[in-house]
Scaffold this active site. Structure first.
Site, PDB file in Angstrom:
ATOM      1  N   TYR A 163     -14.586  -5.337  11.896  1.00 47.35           N
ATOM      2  CA  TYR A 163     -14.226  -4.812  10.574  1.00 47.35           C
ATOM      3  C   TYR A 163     -13.419  -3.521  10.701  1.00 47.35           C
ATOM      4  O   TYR A 163     -12.365  -3.362  10.074  1.00 47.35           O
ATOM      5  CB  TYR A 163     -15.496  -4.578   9.748  1.00 47.35           C
ATOM      6  CG  TYR A 163     -15.223  -4.094   8.346  1.00 47.35           C
ATOM      7  CD1 TYR A 163     -14.833  -4.990   7.345  1.00 47.35           C
ATOM      8  CD2 TYR A 163     -15.358  -2.749   8.003  1.00 47.35           C
ATOM      9  CE1 TYR A 163     -14.575  -4.548   6.049  1.00 47.35           C
ATOM     10  CE2 TYR A 163     -15.104  -2.297   6.711  1.00 47.35           C
ATOM     11  CZ  TYR A 163     -14.716  -3.204   5.738  1.00 47.35           C
ATOM     12  OH  TYR A 163     -14.463  -2.765   4.458  1.00 47.35           O
ATOM     13  N   LYS A 167      -9.420  -2.683   9.634  1.00 45.14           N
ATOM     14  CA  LYS A 167      -8.970  -1.630   8.718  1.00 45.14           C
ATOM     15  C   LYS A 167      -7.989  -0.681   9.419  1.00 45.14           C
ATOM     16  O   LYS A 167      -7.063  -0.161   8.782  1.00 45.14           O
ATOM     17  CB  LYS A 167     -10.174  -0.876   8.143  1.00 45.14           C
ATOM     18  CG  LYS A 167     -11.065  -1.757   7.253  1.00 45.14           C
ATOM     19  CD  LYS A 167     -10.298  -2.333   6.068  1.00 45.14           C
ATOM     20  CE  LYS A 167     -11.159  -3.192   5.159  1.00 45.14           C
ATOM     21  NZ  LYS A 167     -10.430  -3.745   4.006  1.00 45.14           N
TER      22      LYS A 167
END
Ligand SMILES: NC(=O)c1ccc[n+]([C@@H]2O[C@H](COP(=O)([O-])OP(=O)(O)OC[C@H]3O[C@@H](n4cnc5c(N)ncnc54)[C@H](OP(=O)(O)O)[C@@H]3O)[C@@H](O)[C@H]2O)c1
Length: 237
Positions: A163, A167
């Site tokens: 994750y 980002k």
């Protein structure tokens, strides 16, 4: 204003049947936008759109066909797009570090990064017809190297490997595209931990969480581009 720009500004928000996306749609409708609420499921998307007086558009960010059909619909109806909010995202699995697989990484990147690029590429011709085109990439503080190295910040401890990597990729995609496409304002928003399904309902209100997105979406032609900010202001990359 170009010939095609008659009526309210047009916005498209992806992954908007709940959470951050739905609140973003609600706030843009309140600001007078005609908003397309993108959702991969009509069963979840249509009632969500009805609840905030938006227009449902079937849109799975992992599918070329789905994205092309959605964009073709906006092209036919309006001929341009003013604001794209790239929001659809997944958290991915949470595992012990040694247990993350290539497949875990591919799955998260496919939605969170490849999906954003797919939307930008598909929407560019419509954005180029707007007199004030804006792209808001929903990022996270977890994508910042600077915040990761600041041990006083929660970003130095929270988040998973796939994750956070996704980002960080969104941040570099934002910075590079903003420089290469100076006529389009492209910014990355950090929401702060916000109470949604993705965060396990931890964090501040969904109103607070959408402030940075709405700020970038409402910016005028002299607004920022190539920046990364949360609701309190600019962040270090
Ligand atoms: N909540 C936080 O603390 C936080 C903080 C920083 C950044 N963010 C970012 O904010 C964005 C929204 O997250 P959220 O907290 O609102 O999470 P959420 O409540 O889990 O909502 C995620 C949304 O994305 C949709 N989605 C997932 N995969 C999709 C796909 N392939 N095509 C279209 N839609 C898809 C989901 O649709 P379904 O209902 O069909 O699954 C859902 O509508 C994400 O980019 C997330 O990384 C969240």
């Amino acid at each position: 204003m170009s010939d095609t720009e008659i009526g309210p500004p047009i916005a498209l928000v992806t992954g908007a049947n709940k959470g951050i996306g739905l609140e973003t749609v609600r706030r843009l409708v309140d600001q007078g936008f005609r908003v397309y609420l993108g959702a991969r499921s009509a069963e979840r998307g249509q009632p969500a759109a009805d609840s905030v007086k938006a227009q449902f558009l079937q849109l799975d960010v992992t599918s070329d066909d789905s994205v092309q059909q959605a964009v073709a619909f906006i092209q036919k109806e309006h001929g341009h797009l003013d604001v794209l909010v790239n929001n659809a995202g997944i958290g991915g699995p949470r595992r012990e570090p040694q247990d993350y697989t290539a497949n875990d990484m591919a799955t998260v990147l496919m939605t969170n990064v490849v999906g954003y690029m797919r939307l930008i590429h598909a929407c560019l011709p419509l954005l180029e017809k707007s007199s004030n085109p804006r792209v808001v990439n929903v990022s996270s503080g977890l994508g910042s190297f600077a915040l990761f190295h600041d041990l006083d910040r929660i970003e130095s401890r929270a988040g998973t490997v796939p994750y956070a990597a996704s980002k960080a990729a969104i941040n570099m995609m934002t910075a590079r595209l903003a420089r290469l496409l100076p006529h389009i304002h492209i910014n990355a928003a950090d929401l702060g931990q916000t109470s949604t399904e993705l965060s396990g309902n931890q964090g501040h209100s969904i109103q607070d969480g959408t402030d940075a997105i709405v700020h970038f979406a409402l910016a005028g032609p002299d607004g920022p581009s190539g920046t990364y900010a949360d609701r309190t202001g600019e962040l270090p990359w």
